[in-house]
Design an enzyme around this catalytic site. Structure first.
Site, PDB file in Angstrom:
ATOM      1  N   GLU A  50     -12.195  35.447   7.360  1.00  0.00           N
ATOM      2  CA  GLU A  50     -11.041  35.049   6.557  1.00  0.00           C
ATOM      3  C   GLU A  50     -11.156  33.548   6.325  1.00  0.00           C
ATOM      4  O   GLU A  50     -11.155  32.769   7.275  1.00  0.00           O
ATOM      5  CB  GLU A  50      -9.727  35.315   7.293  1.00  0.00           C
ATOM      6  CG  GLU A  50      -9.443  36.750   7.646  1.00  0.00           C
ATOM      7  CD  GLU A  50      -8.154  36.857   8.455  1.00  0.00           C
ATOM      8  OE1 GLU A  50      -7.400  35.858   8.524  1.00  0.00           O
ATOM      9  OE2 GLU A  50      -7.907  37.929   9.020  1.00  0.00           O
ATOM     10  N   ASP A 106       1.657  29.783  10.111  1.00  0.00           N
ATOM     11  CA  ASP A 106       0.643  29.112  10.920  1.00  0.00           C
ATOM     12  C   ASP A 106       1.264  28.300  12.041  1.00  0.00           C
ATOM     13  O   ASP A 106       2.233  27.554  11.831  1.00  0.00           O
ATOM     14  CB  ASP A 106      -0.214  28.190  10.052  1.00  0.00           C
ATOM     15  CG  ASP A 106      -0.975  28.945   8.976  1.00  0.00           C
ATOM     16  OD1 ASP A 106      -1.109  30.174   9.117  1.00  0.00           O
ATOM     17  OD2 ASP A 106      -1.421  28.311   8.011  1.00  0.00           O
TER      18      ASP A 106
END
Length: 276
Positions: free
Chosen positions: A59, A70
């Site tokens: 990814e 995140d």
């Protein structure tokens, strides 16, 4: 019929990589790395090192200024990526170079950068670069009509997320919309290394499969070989991000960072092959 997560996969896709791992009696290893840290060339070298170490799928993160999913580790790296003025064109170059290794390459991105780039143009350019598709953590299938049309036109995979809080109806909607695999977030919260994987991860995988998904990969909180072994017992793929990024943050040079990423990939690849 719309090709979902159970469809026969062509070579070069995340679905094909997961299926190949399953045929070997193991889970796939999926490695996340942001494009642009420590710089674009350094991030490409790190991603190639992950593949050499045993990652089946890569990814590549497209840096974004508001990364709601995140955790602190990936945000630190993303700040450098943005300061380096990493752009979608850099991500596409990274896709092309990493895909040349033979690994399946997905781009993980929040939706606004794709929307600004142009959805149809992005699908066309990603396919031309050899990308397998997109993971879109902030886009739900109900609002993804334009992307689904564009990605299907270019035979790209579209991976959506489910979480422990997802209802059975949401799991079914997501499973039917995914092409490639379903990304199961092991816990509620942001990415990051943790002492344990979310306790509800195995149950989420079970529920997602019951909702119609054939391939389910688990992420958020997996950082050690032991955790990879644990998750590999019930998931089709094990997704690791923050632990790889931390190796880059700790390195004193791009070359050292790539070596550290490769070493961790080797350890995790052994983990997904271990049967306790």
């Amino acid at each position: 019929m719309h090709p979902g997560t159970g469809s026969t996969a062509r070579a070069g896709t995340a679905a094909a990589a997961v299926d190949a791992a399953t045929a070997e009696g193991r889970a796939a290893l999926v490695a996340y790395l942001p494009v642009g840290y420590p710089d674009v060339d350094g991030s490409i070298a790190a991603a190639k090192a992950a593949v050499a170490g045993g990652a089946d799928v890569v990814e590549l993160g497209l840096p974004y200024s508001d990364p709601t999913m995140d955790g602190a580790t990936i945000q630190r790296a993303a700040e450098v990526c943005l300061a380096n003025r990493t752009r979608p064109a850099d991500v596409l170059r990274a896709v092309e170079e990493v895909a040349s290794t033979g690994a399946a390459v997905l781009v993980m991105t929040y939706w606004p950068p794709v929307d600004r780039y142009g959805v149809r143009r992005w699908a066309q350019d990603l396919a031309a670069a050899g990308g397998a598709g997109l993971i879109t953590p902030d886009l739900i299938p109900d609002e993804a009509g334009e992307w689904l049309r564009a990605s299907d036109e270019h035979d790209l995979e579209h991976v959506f997320l489910v979480a422990p809080s997802s209802t059975d109806a949401r799991l079914a909607t997501t499973a039917s919309a995914c092409r490639g695999f379903v990304y199961a977030a092991s816990l509620m919260g942001v990415t990051g290394t943790r002492a344990t994987v979310g306790a509800g991860a195995a149950e989420l995988v079970r529920r997602t499969r019951a909702a119609g998904a054939e391939r389910v990969c688990v992420g958020l909180g997996v950082s050690t070989p032991a955790q990879a072994t644990e998750v590999a017992q019930y998931a089709d793929g094990v997704i690791v991000g923050s632990a790889f990024v931390q190796r880059l943050l700790d390195a004193d040079s791009p070359a050292a960072g790539a070596r550290a990423v490769g070493e961790l990939a080797e350890q995790l690849a052994a983990g997904v092959r271990t049967r306790p």
